[in-house]
Scaffold this active site. Structure first.
Site, PDB file in Angstrom:
ATOM      1  N   GLU A  64       0.818  -1.217   0.000  1.00  0.00           N
ATOM      2  CA  GLU A  64       0.000   0.000   0.000  1.00  0.00           C
ATOM      3  C   GLU A  64       0.849   1.263   0.000  1.00  0.00           C
ATOM      4  OE1 GLU A  64      -0.630  -2.648   1.784  1.00  0.00           O
ATOM      5  OE2 GLU A  64      -2.683  -3.231   1.279  1.00  0.00           O
ATOM      6  N   HIS A 133     -11.884  -4.966   9.355  1.00  0.00           N
ATOM      7  CA  HIS A 133     -12.414  -4.627   8.032  1.00  0.00           C
ATOM      8  C   HIS A 133     -13.658  -3.755   8.138  1.00  0.00           C
ATOM      9  CE1 HIS A 133      -9.685  -7.673   6.562  1.00  0.00           C
ATOM     10  NE2 HIS A 133      -9.991  -7.353   5.330  1.00  0.00           N
TER      11      HIS A 133
END
Lengths: 331, 473, 337, 90
Positions: A64, A133
């Protein structure tokens, strides 16, 4: 006005927006984890690889920080990258690049390096995905000067925000709530770019103002409907852009209704809802006829079990109850 | 000759202590050579000279803490210094003496009459209990006055009778002000604008004075001169305290409302140069049209004359915006829409004048429905805040009470008030013939600062004209 | 290289070039010495990380770059900026926090930027510049431009995730990036062996499938030659290259650093390999530099620095009304390229 | 509203009048109201109150009330007479 309407979904609207951007400007490319062969973790970019090829629909390794940073470098290098970070949860791994580089470069270079970058990511809870999440950190990003934070909550905004974001010379973060991808409805066939500067009144009302954005807009509208049944006329403001905040719209509404309920899926402490509440107090204190109410997510890592998750998140009943409290009534 | 000074080695370094001299007088030094070890309070750092030269003398002794920029030593040009073999040996690097850091304890005694109170809680309790803090002896640290001190100094009984149970936890709203209700900021602002004492307003939820409560207290009869529904006796059977605003402690409430009306109307007459206009309106056609409309309609949907009068007033107001709005800070501020305040008498005494919003955009039927809804909710205590807050022009229909005309007192900061008298049958000349006609007396009280009589006259003429063509309403 | 005057030169271009290398290293050395003094006198604030001892790295690498290439740097970047050609006046004004500074006083010592020379900054997050360099390389790759992005970082960055992510990405996509690891053996105060299980950084870089080698960073000519080979390969489609340049910083990590973590003897020993004196002595011994030429060079450099300080002292401050300028771009999208 | 098949008795009509008044004036006290007291004046019924009164009366008794009938709802006596169809019943 005889606009032809077409059926679409939030997901398709996003995809059409990306497709349009790729067609309109050859500097635009999409980059992120599984955006190509897989079609995007949430299916947003499905089919784009076939149409635009692997150079412009660019799969990345699970890095990322590197690919967000590469997006920044590519933007400085003259391209217009759309970087997809699969979810806001993983964006934490790229936080250094987003905050220390993307948001700061323009200023610390004395205006020499603008970063025309768009970063898209999924946000929010509600799908039993548990603690890692389910974050809603858009309010957190809205803390950072140098970024623009937008939260499309409608089909029109899903379709129209991207191009405007790409036109922005500065980094724009687009937060797509995970519960919205299947949102279906009709949209004008020629729907196009929308402005990113103004909040929208999604439902007019007189008695109080419900302020929200993104994933909680739907529930807030439901709450307003329920309130109408009880004779309470609630105005619903969709912030749309969390940074910079369009103070005029929601403060104007509160100044008129004298009551505010903020609905925010983020945690309460140190949150966007706290910021809104503070601004209302700073700028509309003498027009308040009740303390500002906030409906936020319980301060807990989001649990897996459905009933627990539901209890943790802002629900229609919570919004209705808060609204009644501002009216000095029992619901 | 140049100076070797205490360097700044970081933005947060303001002072440094010389821990050790690495050179002695007579030493030849070159740019970049370490001269001394300095304690920056973060670390011991060797500090360098930025000049070449011979050390002439060491100015600061080991162990001394000096500000940045202080001269530590002097350097002379190379070759110019006397050999000076080991003169006045630099003081031995000895452990830094502990600074005499006996931080003098703050004397605990308070001085004179200045009470030491930092606790908001203590201050609040003092206020609640009527305790003069200057007279309280503090027992807390440094003579601080604590809550216990305040309570010990309080008279045996609380100065104001309170219905609040003693044991109520501090977080319950009831405990907040020893029986004195809270007032929202907006309600406070409104109260100030309307000349109402917020402390005298009774909150409808028994707890918090909101804008609607202030309105209810303030919007009394806009025409108190003519309006005189005698305050009725308290209804039998006191209602529960948290009920609708209507009957709560009617006597007190009527008193409060009376005081509010007094204050507001006195302000109006003190500040507003009123002018009055009146005209007589023939309602023959209007009432005939109304009866025609009503024929065959279920009762619930039938019109009453007031609906027509309101409708005509709303349309006329839209056409004469100079009368629709507020006089604020020596200037006229137009209303954001035509929000007609409708005077509604409350059973149990008093009046409120909630607004029908955007009345100029309603049909007669909608006006009728809005009026019914408003009156019903006004009497049930279910008015919305916005309705209470922003009428732009008030209409009073004292004709319902039998009077023939009403010369109202303007409700500040509005600039006009329209009154309708009773519909009476009178001889009336039409086309040269005398007939008996239903008439009403229409009056306007207007603020001469905002408009002149000419405007007001045209406004009344417009209402009259509209009522002659009821089918166009 | 604005303020530069030519020394009277023989017709030997190689010697002339060496003198330019020497001049660049001297400019860096003397500039930083001046900065240290100005810092002690509180004219310069914030953190000040000096490059003294490492001048050969910047000088050698920049020497082979084209004006169109880009440079991504660290917070110890005065040397990089000077060698790249950022005007000294603008640098010193930035150190003073002035409006004419290369970042308009908003960056300071750690954030020098200069778009004209494509100097994309001082990045003060260790490893933070690597992804940026990869992105600049990606832009050139996608646009088909034969440009190179040189990315400087220390050996401390090799412990960061961004280092590994970026090397992998650059190799995976075959991007035109030159990674220059300035291995000065200490990440602040932590020595190489204390920090890395495997201290051979170039070897680790090569595991990502890119050409990588180590070079003596105290020898500017060796650095230059290595960089030349790498840059040429990159420019001709060879993908990313990695140079581990072994060097040493003669001064402490920053002005506030007591330098407790390394033996004085080690520092003293390393100073005998001073890259500036090494080149000067070599050139003198081989007849390409006279004492007089060196003295002239020193004088010119001193004058340039004095002028830069004078400029910085006189330079205006950015008006406080402009405090929030550049948080967002003043420019329209079309103006941002 | 369905057409009434039966008219209320006088007692039922009286009761309906009281209930209709109480609908708009919940604490209305009929102890001191004689049959000829004007109801609108006694209970301070404004036009809207009167509308509510008439509406309640009609729905309770099933007797249709036209606007033209309003004058016949002046007192208890006239109300009872009207509702029981004293003269013009169908």
């Amino acid at each position: 006005m005889t606009a032809t309407m077409v059926k679409t979904t939030y997901r398709e609207a996003l995809r059409e927006a990306i497709r349009e951007a790729l067609q309109r400007d050859e500097r635009v490319f999409l980059m992120g984890e599984d955006v190509g062969a897989y079609g995007g973790c949430f299916g947003v970019s499905l089919g784009l690889l076939e149409d635009f090829g692997p150079e412009r629909i660019r799969d990345t390794p699970l890095s990322e920080s590197a690919f967000v940073g590469a997006g920044i470098g590519a933007a400085i290098g003259g391209l217009r990258p759309i970087v997809e970070v699969m979810t806001v949860n993983f964006s934490l791994l790229a936080l250094d690049q987003i905050m220390n580089t993307a948001a700061s470069l323009q200023h610390m270079s004395g205006g020499q390096y603008a970063v025309p970058l768009v970063i898209r990511m999924t946000t929010g809870a509600g799908r039993q995905l548990a603690a890692q999440h389910s974050h809603s950190l858009e309010g957190w990003y809205a803390h950072i000067p140098g970024l623009r934070i937008v939260t499309p909550a409608t089909l029109e905004d899903a379709r129209g925000m991207l191009w405007t974001a790409l036109e922005d010379p500065d980094p724009v973060l687009v937060f797509e709530h995970g519960s919205l991808y299947n949102l279906a409805g009709e949209i004008a066939a020629d729907a196009g770019p929308v402005d990113l500067d103004h909040a929208a009144v999604r439902r007019p009302g007189d008695d109080l103002t419900l302020i929200t954005y993104g994933g909680t807009l739907g529930r807030t509208l439901e709450a307003a409907e329920e309130l109408a049944g009880a004779g309470v006329s609630a105005e619903v403001v969709d912030l749309r852009t969390l940074r910079p905040l369009d103070d005029a719209t929601y403060l104007g509404s509160v100044t008129r209704t004298h009551r505010a309920v903020i609905v925010d899926e983020g945690w309460r402490s140190g949150s966007l809802s706290a910021e809104l509440s503070a601004r209302i107090t700073e700028q509309a204190f003498y027009d308040l006829d009740a303390p500002v109410e906030r409906v936020c997510t319980e301060e807990v890592p989001i649990p897996y079990a459905q009933h627990l998750e539901e209890e943790a998140l802002p629900q229609v009943r919570d919004i209705v109850a808060a609204a009644h409290r501002t009216l000095g009534e029992q619901p | 000759m140049s100076d070797f000074t205490m360097p700044s080695l970081g933005a947060d370094m303001e002072r440094g202590t010389v821990l050790e001299w690495l050179v002695a007088p007579g030493d030849v030094v070159h740019k970049g050579d370490p001269m001394a070890v300095v304690d920056t309070s973060k670390a011991a750092v060797e500090v360098e000279t930025f000049a070449d030269g011979v050390v002439v003398d060491l100015v600061v002794r080991v162990g001394s803490e000096v500000p940045v920029g202080t001269v530590l030593a002097h350097l002379g040009p190379v070759g110019a210094a006397a050999p000076a073999p080991a003169p006045e040996p630099a003081p031995e690097p000895e452990p830094t003496p502990e600074p005499a850091e006996v931080a003098a304890q703050e004397p605990a005694a308070t001085t004179g009459h200045q009470p030491v109170v930092h606790s908001p809680l203590a201050r609040r309790r003092a206020r609640e209990l009527g305790v003069d803090l200057a007279s309280v002896a503090g027992t807390g640290p440094g003579g601080e006055i604590t809550r216990e001190d305040v309570e010990a100094a309080a008279p045996a009984a609380p100065p104001t009778p309170s219905t609040v149970p003693e044991a109520a936890p501090a977080t319950t709203p009831a405990a907040r002000g020893a029986g004195r209700p809270r007032v929202t900021p907006y309600a406070r602002k409104l109260a100030r604008e309307m000349g109402v004492d917020p402390a005298a307003v009774t909150p409808h939820d028994g707890e918090t004075v909101r804008a609607s409560d202030v309105r209810a207290a303030a919007i009394a009869a806009p025409a108190p001169a003519a309006q005189a529904p005698p305050p009725p006796a308290p209804p039998p059977g006191a209602p529960p305290p948290t009920g609708a605003p209507r009957p709560t402690a009617a006597a007190t409430r009527a008193q409060t409302m009376r005081e509010t009306i007094a204050r507001l109307m006195a302000r109006s007459k003190r500040e507003i140069p009123h002018y009055y206009l009146t005209t007589t309106v023939d309602l023959t056609d209007a009432l005939a049209w109304m009866r025609e409309q009503n024929a065959g309609l279920p009762i619930a949907e039938r019109l009453v004359p007031a609906a027509l009068l309101l409708r005509a007033t709303a349309l006329a107001t839209a056409r004469h915006p100079a009368l629709n709005g507020f006089w604020v800070d020596d200037a006229f501020v137009p209303g954001s829409g035509v929000h007609l305040g409708v005077a509604v008498s409350l059973r149990g005494g008093g009046l409120v004048a909630p607004a029908i919003h955007d009345a100029d955009r309603l049909t007669v039927t909608e006006t009728m429905a809005a009026m019914r809804d408003l009156v019903t909710r006004a009497r049930a205590g279910r008015l919305r805040g916005s309705e209470m807050a922003d009428p732009t022009l008030t209409v009073t229909n004292l004709g319902e009470q039998g009077v023939e005309s009403v010369y109202g007192v303007i409700y500040p900061p509005q600039v006009a008030l329209v009154g309708f008298g009773r519909v009476v049958e009178r001889p009336w000349s039409v086309d040269g013939l005398l007939g008996v006609r239903p008439l009403t007396t229409l009056t306007l009280a207007a603020d001469h600062r905002a408009t002149d009589g000419f405007t007001g006259g045209r406004f009344l003429a417009t209402i009259d004209d509209l009522l002659q063509h009821p089918e166009e309403l | 290289m604005a303020a530069r005057r030519r020394t009277p030169a023989k017709a030997d271009p190689a010697a002339e070039h060496e003198r330019e290398l020497l001049r660049t290293m001297l400019r860096i050395r003397r500039f930083e010495e001046a900065c240290a003094e100005l810092y002690s006198a509180t004219k310069i604030r914030g953190f000040l990380h000096l490059y003294v001892g490492e001048e050969a790295v910047a000088t050698g690498v920049m020497s082979v770059l084209e004006p169109d290439d880009a440079v991504v740097s660290t917070y110890r970047e005065h040397g990089h900026a000077l060698a790249r050609g950022v005007p000294m006046d603008a640098l010193m004004a930035e150190m003073f926090g002035r409006q004419t500074g290369c970042s308009r006083g908003r960056g300071g010592s750690m954030h020098l930027f200069h778009a004209d020379t494509r100097f994309v900054g001082g990045n003060a997050i260790v490893g933070g510049g690597l992804p940026l360099a990869v992105g600049l390389g990606l832009a050139d790759h996608l646009a088909g431009r034969p440009r190179v992005t040189a990315c400087f970082f220390g050996e401390g960055a090799a412990a960061e995730g961004e280092f590994h992510e970026s090397l992998n990405l650059a190799a995976l996509w075959h991007l035109p990036v030159l990674f220059v690891c300035e291995n000065n053996r200490y990440a602040m105060g932590t020595s190489l062996a204390h920090e890395h299980a495997r201290t051979d950084i170039a070897l680790r870089a090569s595991s990502y499938g890119m050409a990588a080698w180590a070079v003596d960073g105290m020898d500017v000519r060796a650095v230059e030659e290595s960089a030349r080979q790498a840059v040429e390969a990159i420019r001709h489609g060879g993908g990313p290259h990695f140079l581990e340049v072994r060097t040493y910083r003669f001064r402490a990590h920053s002005m506030y650093d007591p330098d407790r973590y390394r033996p004085k003897a080690e520092v003293a020993e390393e100073k005998t390999h001073d890259p500036v004196t090494a080149l000067a002595e070599l050139m003198t011994s081989e007849g390409r530099l006279t004492d007089r030429q060196l003295a002239t060079l020193e004088k010119e450099v001193a004058a340039e620095i004095a002028a830069a300080v004078e400029h910085a002292e006189q330079a205006p401050l950015e008006p406080v009304e402009d405090l929030t300028r550049f948080v967002h771009s003043d420019r329209t999208p079309a103006e941002v390229t | 509203m369905s057409t009434p098949t039966t008219r209320p008795t006088a007692d039922a009509a009286r009761e309906a009048v009281q209930a209709a008044v109480r609908h708009v004036v919940p604490d209305a006290d009929f102890d001191y109201v004689d049959d000829d007291t004007p109801l609108r004046g006694e209970f301070e019924l404004d036009s809207l109150d009167f509308l509510g009164f008439a509406e309640t009366l009609a729905s309770r008794t099933g007797v249709p009330i036209a606007e033209a009938d309003y004058p016949r709802l002046a007192t208890m006596a006239t109300c009872v007479a009207f509702l029981t169809g004293a003269r013009d019943g169908t």
